[in-house]
Design a protein around this motif. Structure first.
Motif, short mmCIF file in Angstrom:
data_model
loop_
_atom_site.label_atom_id
_atom_site.label_comp_id
_atom_site.label_asym_id
_atom_site.label_seq_id
_atom_site.Cartn_x
_atom_site.Cartn_y
_atom_site.Cartn_z
N PRO A 227 32.04 52.20 53.14
CA PRO A 227 33.06 52.44 52.11
C PRO A 227 34.38 51.77 52.51
O PRO A 227 34.70 51.68 53.71
CB PRO A 227 33.24 53.96 52.10
CG PRO A 227 32.24 54.53 53.03
CD PRO A 227 31.65 53.43 53.85
N ILE A 228 35.09 51.26 51.54
CA ILE A 228 36.41 50.69 51.83
C ILE A 228 37.41 51.28 50.83
O ILE A 228 37.03 51.79 49.77
CB ILE A 228 36.41 49.15 51.75
CG1 ILE A 228 36.21 48.68 50.30
CG2 ILE A 228 35.36 48.53 52.67
CD1 ILE A 228 37.45 48.24 49.66
N GLY A 229 38.68 51.20 51.18
CA GLY A 229 39.75 51.66 50.29
C GLY A 229 40.75 50.54 50.07
O GLY A 229 41.26 49.97 51.03
N LEU A 230 40.99 50.23 48.82
CA LEU A 230 41.82 49.08 48.49
C LEU A 230 42.84 49.46 47.44
O LEU A 230 42.51 50.13 46.46
CB LEU A 230 40.91 47.96 47.93
CG LEU A 230 41.59 46.74 47.32
CD1 LEU A 230 42.27 45.89 48.40
CD2 LEU A 230 40.59 45.88 46.55
N THR A 231 44.09 49.03 47.65
CA THR A 231 45.09 49.11 46.59
C THR A 231 45.33 47.70 46.07
O THR A 231 45.55 46.78 46.86
CB THR A 231 46.41 49.70 47.11
OG1 THR A 231 46.16 51.02 47.61
CG2 THR A 231 47.45 49.75 46.01
N PHE A 232 45.28 47.55 44.76
CA PHE A 232 45.37 46.21 44.13
C PHE A 232 46.54 46.21 43.16
O PHE A 232 46.57 47.00 42.21
CB PHE A 232 44.05 45.92 43.42
CG PHE A 232 44.07 44.79 42.43
CD1 PHE A 232 44.62 43.56 42.77
CD2 PHE A 232 43.50 44.95 41.17
CE1 PHE A 232 44.62 42.51 41.84
CE2 PHE A 232 43.50 43.91 40.25
CZ PHE A 232 44.06 42.69 40.58
N VAL A 233 47.50 45.33 43.39
CA VAL A 233 48.67 45.23 42.50
C VAL A 233 48.77 43.81 41.95
O VAL A 233 49.16 42.88 42.67
CB VAL A 233 49.97 45.61 43.24
CG1 VAL A 233 51.17 45.46 42.30
CG2 VAL A 233 49.90 47.04 43.76
N PRO A 234 48.41 43.61 40.68
CA PRO A 234 48.51 42.28 40.09
C PRO A 234 49.91 41.99 39.53
O PRO A 234 50.60 42.91 39.08
CB PRO A 234 47.48 42.31 38.97
CG PRO A 234 47.37 43.75 38.57
CD PRO A 234 47.77 44.58 39.77
N HIS A 235 50.29 40.72 39.56
CA HIS A 235 51.58 40.28 39.03
C HIS A 235 51.36 39.03 38.18
O HIS A 235 50.43 38.26 38.41
CB HIS A 235 52.55 39.91 40.16
CG HIS A 235 52.84 40.99 41.15
ND1 HIS A 235 51.92 41.38 42.12
CD2 HIS A 235 53.94 41.77 41.35
CE1 HIS A 235 52.45 42.34 42.87
NE2 HIS A 235 53.66 42.60 42.43
N LEU A 236 52.28 38.83 37.24
CA LEU A 236 52.19 37.67 36.35
C LEU A 236 53.21 36.61 36.76
O LEU A 236 54.40 36.88 36.83
CB LEU A 236 52.47 38.11 34.90
CG LEU A 236 52.15 37.10 33.81
CD1 LEU A 236 50.66 36.82 33.75
CD2 LEU A 236 52.65 37.62 32.46
N VAL A 237 52.73 35.39 37.05
CA VAL A 237 53.59 34.29 37.49
C VAL A 237 53.82 33.33 36.33
O VAL A 237 52.87 33.01 35.61
CB VAL A 237 52.93 33.51 38.65
CG1 VAL A 237 53.86 32.42 39.17
CG2 VAL A 237 52.52 34.44 39.78
#
Lengths: 347, 347, 347, 347
Positions: A227-237
């Motif tokens: 199992p892994i734990g990931l935080t993903f924050v996308p941004h618009l360029v």
């Protein structure tokens, strides 16, 4: 020659497929569907293709997709799974650029995409089209679900760390701070991605939750076997093409002496489309513009316990259409780089 | 304090009006309508206005526009003329940013805007809101039809040449090669002005014919008192704000000794919003960004017989909202520059 | 395989040459010079070339250019003419991307480029490298002076009009209102083309006079066989690549019945890199991005007496490096399109 | 009226100071120095200031800075400390936009800026110009060292977390993934920030180490009263103005029930230039364009243990010139918002 059909060729991944396939020496574009543009020459909508693509769009029912060797779906989510059963019975192989065959768990699919999955049995046999991870399975796949653009960069950026027998980093506190050009939002009439809104501007979005998170977690767990734990924050360029993912992983105390640069170079030594750059590099998105290459740089600021992995790709090529052609090459026993040797466009 | 209403405040000219009026010392924003956004605080849609505008949108029927001193229409064509009769009866003055009160000839209006004109008698009394040309008429106007963004730059760029007792240039072969940022297309969900379509790109459009041609011709003929002939070619620039008009006029043989630089400086000597730049200048659109200033440079390459006039303006300010506030100041007897002294934003 | 050398490969036309030649099936890149970067692998400066170009820069004296079949000069003006005599004696053919071999009149050259011409006798035999006009002469040329980026678009845009036995338009009042992306200014450390200066901005420049005017006039007069008069106004567009030229020509009364669309189509019927678009088209610069194609549209607003010709090209390809490769193909008897079949990048 | 001098007004922070001070009701611009541009009217270099600033640049020795009440240094590092002793003796107060008076430890200064500190005793009394943290000290300061652009956003973004009596988050594993427009690099002739290099592109830089890291660490430790550990990764965004900082902090187990939204709202309740946005917001850089406002949004994805703080500011205003004017207002007992009420420019 491989007979290729495209369903839904009026979006950005569709026109990018057209660009790549028009120059592919072993592919013959035989049909491209669009109900709305039935009869319109493709090059009338995309003048960049004048002289390169002579095909016209045709309504789906006229398109004779059953006679193709492979059909790409560059469509909204839900279209591929609706047409898959019939095509498969006709012996046609399928490469889906949308999300219909990405998530193995149908409940997760339904939660994030808001529709039931219509063919869970096909989903079971579908292969996740990330060649660097799944090459052997892709070779014989009847159905390939291509990864999303962000997930490609996150998975290839983290795979060398996670694919080891034991954890080298804290696998439950991974962070992916990702930045994408606006073509990732598709060729859709929307206010938010107008030039007058999105240029000279920068913002995050979807911090609460983004569809690419469960897909990436699924992929990373498959790679790690844990199992892994990931935080993903996308941004618009404010740019057209390109994804830059900045990945953060905390090194475990017992792994502090590992040479992570070497680890990455070893892992990707034989890959034609992954370039581990020299130590200290800062890859730019334009260094892969319009090409299928993905570049990675490994940093460890102040030689501390935080790894900072920088990954760039062209979201429309390695993040979509190019990866699809790469999978097609594998599926049909061709040189994996065929039709994908374009030099990136700089400046 | 002048009580001001805005009909249709969700587009670019609307939010620009809000920016200017929020800081205007003699204007009190009392109502802003949007049927779709009824009840939504304006600053929720445009966070740039947080702390500056506390008003919420209201549906037109709740807006009590009749109690305003002046109502701005930042709406699609056709809305202002529908509401004008009632407002005028209530003693409210009107400033329309759309085209309802620009063209004096209703047949021309109907040809270019595809709708009949519903109140030709009001059209008759409406004043064309170009203060540098029509200041006196604006003062007492009940209805002002503001010029389009391109027409403002073309008319102010050519007026000094045409306003003389006799023709100085060939008035039947004028050319206006104009370039506009994409905010001129409005805040509308359209594919053509997406960042991924319009950035890193340049093109002409509407070469066959553009609505701003008859308006400009009407204005120039009013200035000259003679028929004129103009070719107008608009282009789309990958930037947010700004219009650059490059104007070409062929000098008549008998006018070759005129000092055109002096002619322009004289003509605009007392204008607060027109800046005739020193000889040899190349005005940039950013030199007027977010301000009501318009700058002009006069060139005569190789001292030949072709005048090249360069004009820049911010299409949303001097080309729309700012000009509207300038007219309002005139109509209510205020200092014409009140609320319009912003320094342009550079870089 | 043709052995190719490049002098000065660190600018934009240099790296574009590298991109094209790296993928050219009959060219072998054997030397690239840069005194400043002697020893540095080209791909270290331009990571986009990693895996495509393994060459390193070498100081000019080490570069063994004499062993090449052809040498490209992607250098500042003046370098090619200094090295031409020696290379020619060694039997090496020369393609100059700078201005040393463009202007036939040395006095004109000296006036506009501020240096004496060091080898007027070589200049005499040099061929102006515009294949659509000079194909036969290019075939046997020892020295080719490639046209500037603007002049390519202006000449190919006007050639069909001027190449007729008699004048069809007023040839003394031609106007070229041209717009270029900033890569045309080169890869030079200058404030004026910083992103913070040039983006979200538009301006004209060089209205008083630009070096590309005498070159274009010389070319157009050669095509027409008659004197012509041209006004040229260049503008800077906030984009990387692309030129859009808007050309104005006044139709003579006796030519009013000519079908100019047909005239253009006929003139370019056999050209592989000139695309006359359908009537009513508005070509976009991105429709030729990163390709050697040039597209033209012919307009006649309101069927009047003014022709408006729209021309787009990629300034670094058809306006520079691509045209150089096209000339090389001709000089060495290859298919003119070899290595130049790239599909434009859209979006 | 406060008599204000500016040393070094030809860069971006200089021209931004000019824009703000030109409209400030209590400031009188009395001198602006530039050795190179001695005698040139400021508005000749920056036409946006025509009609707003009538001053000319003067060589430093002619500038009579000693007669000012306050002098701003918008210069390269090292200039302010060289001139500070003389100005202070003359009773002039100093606001430095460069780094001379930011770092309290001279060894750290010398390490990161590569020069010895020439007046450590003045450094000792200098106040770090972050009003929300140091308002009282600024009031009486003779010398203010303004924070860097990135440090402003990082410190104000993290202050509410760190300013509590005890640690709420893991204070040794803070991450700041920051993105800046190119004006942050200054108005310098450099290849890396040319439009043709930096537009349609995205990259990280300085991952190994950046001068703003020690400054931010020093500031955060002062706020917390405890050691903190921060990783700072800056990125370059293809836009002119704006910084977006994405900050990551791991919540300690004992703090999981804290309402962080409320904590931030409380902390900044009385601040005029910090806007804590409603829950779920994604602040855009353009929402503060050309204004002194800084906006913050607090996120906690999936209600987990990672806080994601989003911060936007205009790097030239709240990150430089505007913060300088804010400090000046405090130093001279004026309303802190005087001259800083501009509405952000959108679109």
């Amino acid at each position: 020659m491989i007979k290729v059909g495209i369903v839904g060729g009026t979006g950005y991944t569709g026109v990018e497929l057209l660009r790549l396939l028009a120059a592919h020496p072993e592919a013959e574009l035989t049909a491209i569907t669009s109900r709305k543009e039935d009869g319109m020459p493709v090059a009338d909508m995309f003048p960049s293709l004048r002289g390169h693509v002579s095909l016209a769009f045709s309504a789906p029912e006229k398109a004779r997709l059953n006679e193709c060797d492979v059909v790409f779906f560059a469509t909204p989510h839900g279209v591929a799974m609706a047409q898959a059963p019939e095509l498969l019975s006709a012996g046609v192989r399928i490469i889906d650029l949308a999300a219909d065959f990405r998530l193995k768990d149908t409940a997760t699919f339904e939660k994030w995409y808001g529709m039931p999955h219509s063919c869970p049995e096909i989903l079971k046999e579908a292969v996740y089209g990330l060649p660097e991870i799944n090459r052997d399975a892709i070779r014989n796949a009847r159905v390939v679900g291509l990864p999303g653009c962000y997930p490609t960069s996150m998975q290839l950026g983290l795979a060398p760390l996670l694919a080891q027998g034991k954890a080298l980093v804290n696998e439950s506190t991974l962070i992916a701070d990702c930045k994408s050009g606006v073509s990732g939002a598709g060729r859709k009439a929307e206010i938010g991605t107008l030039l007058a809104e999105a240029s000279d501007n920068f913002k995050a979005y979807g911090v609460k939750g983004h569809r690419h998170l469960p897909e990436t977690t699924q992929g990373l767990e498959a790679i790690a076997g844990r199992p892994i734990g990931l935080t993903f924050v996308p941004h618009l360029v404010p740019m057209i093409r390109g994804i830059h993912s900045t990945l953060y992983a905390r090194i475990l105390p017992e792994s502090r002496d590992i040479d992570f640069q070497a680890l990455y170079e070893d892992y990707y030594r034989n890959e034609g489309f992954v370039d581990v750059m020299p130590k200290g590099s800062h890859p730019e998105t334009r260094s892969v513009r319009a090409s299928n290459m993905l570049r990675i740089a490994v940093h460890r600021p102040e030689n501390g316990d935080l790894l900072v992995i920088l990954v760039v790709e062209d979201n429309l090529v390695k993040g979509a259409a190019g990866q699809g052609v790469q999978c097609m090459n594998i599926m049909f026993g061709l040189d994996e780089k065929l039709g994908l040797k374009q030099v990136p466009i700089l400046p």
